[in-house]
Design a protein around this motif. Structure first.
Motif, PDB file in Angstrom:
ATOM      1  N   ASN A  48       0.810  -1.221   0.000  1.00 55.91           N
ATOM      2  CA  ASN A  48       0.000   0.000   0.000  1.00 55.91           C
ATOM      3  C   ASN A  48       0.844   1.271   0.000  1.00 55.91           C
ATOM      4  OD1 ASN A  48       1.025  -0.309   2.546  1.00 55.91           O
ATOM      5  ND2 ASN A  48      -0.880   0.114   3.622  1.00 55.91           N
ATOM      6  N   GLU A  49       2.144   1.131   0.030  1.00 54.24           N
ATOM      7  CA  GLU A  49       3.009   2.298   0.049  1.00 54.24           C
ATOM      8  C   GLU A  49       3.457   2.652  -1.358  1.00 54.24           C
ATOM      9  OE1 GLU A  49       6.143   1.279   2.694  1.00 54.24           O
ATOM     10  OE2 GLU A  49       4.874   1.383   4.455  1.00 54.24           O
ATOM     11  N   SER A  50       3.613   3.923  -1.598  1.00 48.34           N
ATOM     12  CA  SER A  50       4.053   4.367  -2.915  1.00 48.34           C
ATOM     13  C   SER A  50       5.344   5.162  -2.782  1.00 48.34           C
ATOM     14  CB  SER A  50       2.962   5.226  -3.561  1.00 48.34           C
ATOM     15  OG  SER A  50       2.717   6.351  -2.751  1.00 48.34           O
ATOM     16  N   PRO A  51       6.141   5.176  -3.847  1.00 46.99           N
ATOM     17  CA  PRO A  51       7.391   5.934  -3.767  1.00 46.99           C
ATOM     18  C   PRO A  51       7.118   7.429  -3.638  1.00 46.99           C
ATOM     19  CG  PRO A  51       7.190   4.783  -5.882  1.00 46.99           C
ATOM     20  CD  PRO A  51       5.968   4.496  -5.090  1.00 46.99           C
ATOM     21  N   ILE A  52       7.968   8.076  -2.891  1.00 49.10           N
ATOM     22  CA  ILE A  52       7.853   9.526  -2.743  1.00 49.10           C
ATOM     23  C   ILE A  52       9.000  10.171  -3.509  1.00 49.10           C
ATOM     24  CG2 ILE A  52       6.727   9.429  -0.493  1.00 49.10           C
ATOM     25  CD1 ILE A  52       9.501  10.049   0.720  1.00 49.10           C
ATOM     26  N   LYS A  53       8.865  11.445  -3.756  1.00 52.81           N
ATOM     27  CA  LYS A  53       9.934  12.180  -4.424  1.00 52.81           C
ATOM     28  C   LYS A  53      10.898  12.666  -3.358  1.00 52.81           C
ATOM     29  CE  LYS A  53      10.968  16.053  -7.465  1.00 52.81           C
ATOM     30  NZ  LYS A  53      12.324  15.677  -7.529  1.00 52.81           N
ATOM     31  N   ILE A  54      12.096  12.120  -3.412  1.00 52.99           N
ATOM     32  CA  ILE A  54      13.156  12.557  -2.514  1.00 52.99           C
ATOM     33  C   ILE A  54      13.818  13.766  -3.168  1.00 52.99           C
ATOM     34  CG2 ILE A  54      15.309  11.896  -1.367  1.00 52.99           C
ATOM     35  CD1 ILE A  54      13.010  10.205  -0.410  1.00 52.99           C
ATOM     36  N   HIS A  55      13.724  14.920  -2.516  1.00 55.36           N
ATOM     37  CA  HIS A  55      14.274  16.147  -3.096  1.00 55.36           C
ATOM     38  C   HIS A  55      15.793  16.220  -2.965  1.00 55.36           C
ATOM     39  CE1 HIS A  55      10.027  17.082  -2.391  1.00 55.36           C
ATOM     40  NE2 HIS A  55      10.141  17.790  -3.504  1.00 55.36           N
ATOM     41  N   SER A  56      16.303  15.696  -1.856  1.00 53.30           N
ATOM     42  CA  SER A  56      17.749  15.743  -1.635  1.00 53.30           C
ATOM     43  C   SER A  56      18.159  14.542  -0.788  1.00 53.30           C
ATOM     44  CB  SER A  56      18.149  17.042  -0.940  1.00 53.30           C
ATOM     45  OG  SER A  56      17.501  17.153   0.310  1.00 53.30           O
ATOM     46  N   TYR A  57      19.446  14.258  -0.829  1.00 46.23           N
ATOM     47  CA  TYR A  57      19.982  13.185  -0.010  1.00 46.23           C
ATOM     48  C   TYR A  57      21.414  13.521   0.385  1.00 46.23           C
ATOM     49  CZ  TYR A  57      22.619  11.406  -4.059  1.00 46.23           C
ATOM     50  OH  TYR A  57      23.473  11.272  -5.112  1.00 46.23           O
ATOM     51  N   SER A  58      21.835  12.932   1.481  1.00 45.55           N
ATOM     52  CA  SER A  58      23.230  13.019   1.904  1.00 45.55           C
ATOM     53  C   SER A  58      23.671  11.599   2.225  1.00 45.55           C
ATOM     54  CB  SER A  58      23.392  13.944   3.111  1.00 45.55           C
ATOM     55  OG  SER A  58      22.550  13.539   4.167  1.00 45.55           O
ATOM     56  N   ILE A  59      24.923  11.307   1.950  1.00 46.62           N
ATOM     57  CA  ILE A  59      25.429   9.951   2.159  1.00 46.62           C
ATOM     58  C   ILE A  59      26.769  10.017   2.863  1.00 46.62           C
ATOM     59  CG2 ILE A  59      26.441   9.855  -0.153  1.00 46.62           C
ATOM     60  CD1 ILE A  59      25.669   6.841  -0.163  1.00 46.62           C
ATOM     61  N   SER A  60      26.906   9.148   3.850  1.00 42.59           N
ATOM     62  CA  SER A  60      28.147   9.038   4.604  1.00 42.59           C
ATOM     63  C   SER A  60      28.570   7.571   4.570  1.00 42.59           C
ATOM     64  CB  SER A  60      27.922   9.492   6.050  1.00 42.59           C
ATOM     65  OG  SER A  60      29.052   9.209   6.830  1.00 42.59           O
ATOM     66  N   ILE A  61      29.780   7.322   4.083  1.00 39.63           N
ATOM     67  CA  ILE A  61      30.303   5.962   3.989  1.00 39.63           C
ATOM     68  C   ILE A  61      31.568   5.907   4.823  1.00 39.63           C
ATOM     69  CG2 ILE A  61      31.148   4.168   2.437  1.00 39.63           C
ATOM     70  CD1 ILE A  61      29.603   5.544   0.181  1.00 39.63           C
ATOM     71  N   SER A  62      31.645   4.915   5.718  1.00 41.19           N
ATOM     72  CA  SER A  62      32.813   4.826   6.600  1.00 41.19           C
ATOM     73  C   SER A  62      34.091   4.721   5.784  1.00 41.19           C
ATOM     74  CB  SER A  62      32.682   3.643   7.565  1.00 41.19           C
ATOM     75  OG  SER A  62      32.747   2.423   6.866  1.00 41.19           O
ATOM     76  N   GLU A  63      35.157   5.278   6.336  1.00 43.44           N
ATOM     77  CA  GLU A  63      36.415   5.377   5.591  1.00 43.44           C
ATOM     78  C   GLU A  63      37.078   4.039   5.342  1.00 43.44           C
ATOM     79  OE1 GLU A  63      37.116   5.817   9.915  1.00 43.44           O
ATOM     80  OE2 GLU A  63      35.928   6.997   8.535  1.00 43.44           O
ATOM     81  N   ASN A  64      36.740   3.000   6.102  1.00 46.88           N
ATOM     82  CA  ASN A  64      37.396   1.721   5.868  1.00 46.88           C
ATOM     83  C   ASN A  64      36.589   0.796   4.960  1.00 46.88           C
ATOM     84  OD1 ASN A  64      35.524   1.497   7.900  1.00 46.88           O
ATOM     85  ND2 ASN A  64      36.622  -0.037   9.067  1.00 46.88           N
ATOM     86  N   THR A  65      35.615   1.350   4.235  1.00 45.59           N
ATOM     87  CA  THR A  65      34.880   0.576   3.247  1.00 45.59           C
ATOM     88  C   THR A  65      35.786   0.323   2.048  1.00 45.59           C
ATOM     89  OG1 THR A  65      32.829   1.612   3.937  1.00 45.59           O
ATOM     90  CG2 THR A  65      32.800   0.530   1.813  1.00 45.59           C
ATOM     91  N   LYS A  66      35.690  -0.860   1.485  1.00 41.15           N
ATOM     92  CA  LYS A  66      36.509  -1.201   0.327  1.00 41.15           C
ATOM     93  C   LYS A  66      36.268  -0.188  -0.784  1.00 41.15           C
ATOM     94  CE  LYS A  66      35.970  -6.092   1.286  1.00 41.15           C
ATOM     95  NZ  LYS A  66      35.363  -7.337   0.853  1.00 41.15           N
ATOM     96  N   VAL A  67      37.306   0.183  -1.488  1.00 35.39           N
ATOM     97  CA  VAL A  67      37.217   1.224  -2.520  1.00 35.39           C
ATOM     98  C   VAL A  67      36.202   0.829  -3.595  1.00 35.39           C
ATOM     99  CG1 VAL A  67      38.490   2.429  -4.319  1.00 35.39           C
ATOM    100  CG2 VAL A  67      39.539   2.081  -2.110  1.00 35.39           C
ATOM    101  N   TRP A  68      36.265  -0.411  -4.101  1.00 34.52           N
ATOM    102  CA  TRP A  68      35.348  -0.794  -5.167  1.00 34.52           C
ATOM    103  C   TRP A  68      33.909  -0.846  -4.661  1.00 34.52           C
ATOM    104  CZ3 TRP A  68      39.278  -3.778  -3.273  1.00 34.52           C
ATOM    105  CH2 TRP A  68      38.935  -4.894  -2.521  1.00 34.52           C
ATOM    106  N   THR A  69      33.696  -1.215  -3.399  1.00 33.35           N
ATOM    107  CA  THR A  69      32.347  -1.208  -2.839  1.00 33.35           C
ATOM    108  C   THR A  69      31.865   0.224  -2.682  1.00 33.35           C
ATOM    109  OG1 THR A  69      32.816  -3.262  -1.682  1.00 33.35           O
ATOM    110  CG2 THR A  69      30.940  -2.008  -0.919  1.00 33.35           C
ATOM    111  N   ARG A  70      32.725   1.117  -2.230  1.00 28.27           N
ATOM    112  CA  ARG A  70      32.370   2.530  -2.046  1.00 28.27           C
ATOM    113  C   ARG A  70      31.912   3.142  -3.370  1.00 28.27           C
ATOM    114  NH1 ARG A  70      33.768   6.417   1.672  1.00 28.27           N
ATOM    115  NH2 ARG A  70      33.817   8.534   0.869  1.00 28.27           N
ATOM    116  N   ASN A  71      32.664   2.921  -4.429  1.00 32.12           N
ATOM    117  CA  ASN A  71      32.292   3.472  -5.731  1.00 32.12           C
ATOM    118  C   ASN A  71      30.980   2.895  -6.235  1.00 32.12           C
ATOM    119  OD1 ASN A  71      34.609   5.011  -5.711  1.00 32.12           O
ATOM    120  ND2 ASN A  71      35.784   3.554  -6.929  1.00 32.12           N
TER     121      ASN A  71
END
Length: 179
Positions: A31-54
């Protein structure tokens, strides 16, 4: 040349098979519908693998292609009636090779070993409406790995399979675009 061949076989024997599990399981809303996300911010920990981060950044950009990427959560704006911002936090932890991998390497895969890494990835999604927290969801990806020389054929298949934690990330991202 012989050394490279032996090294490759050793890597295959030691790597074993890996399975992943997402907790909690993403429920497909009917019963849920997608909403329009106007903006987003993302934080990825520094020890994440480079290829996974990209890959994570690329999949986020694909999924939120009409959204603007910001550095932080925007403040409450009175002029916008339904301004949605999705704050994404991704943490990666890997304890490294444990005793099980060491035993498997020493025995060249003859001694079966297994292990588990809880909370390998943690995905946290905070949805803000007009600068105020609307809802928050956290998911964790757990890993189980097995090593034995008999698993060598499955190891080759496992190495060629898609990146399951990335698939789980995309699944959870899409689930958090719905309210």
């Amino acid at each position: 040349m012989k050394f490279k061949g032996y090294f490759f076989i050793l890597i295959l024997v030691v790597s074993g098979c890996t399975t992943y599990q997402l907790e909690p399981v993403v429920k497909q809303a009917t019963n849920e519908s997608p909403i329009k996300i106007h903006s987003y911010s993302i934080s990825i920990s520094e020890n994440t693998k480079v290829w996974t981060r990209n890959d994570i950044l690329e999949k986020t950009k694909e999924s939120l292609n009409t959204s603007e990427r910001l550095d932080s959560v925007p403040v409450n704006t009175a002029q916008a009636k339904s301004n949605y911002h999705l704050d994404i936090d991704i943490k990666y932890w890997h304890g490294g090779a444990g005793g099980d991998s060491f035993i498997s390497a020493l025995s060249l895969g003859l001694i079966p070993t297994w292990g588990e890494n809880k909370d390998l990835f943690i995905y946290k999604f905070d949805l803000y409406k007009n600068g105020e927290l609307h809802h928050s969801n956290t998911y964790s990806v757990n890993e189980k790995h097995y090593s034995h020389i008999l698993l060598l054929p499955f190891t080759i298949i496992d190495l060629g399979s898609p990146n399951k934690p990335l698939e789980y990330y995309v699944e959870t991202l899409h689930a958090n675009k719905n309210i």
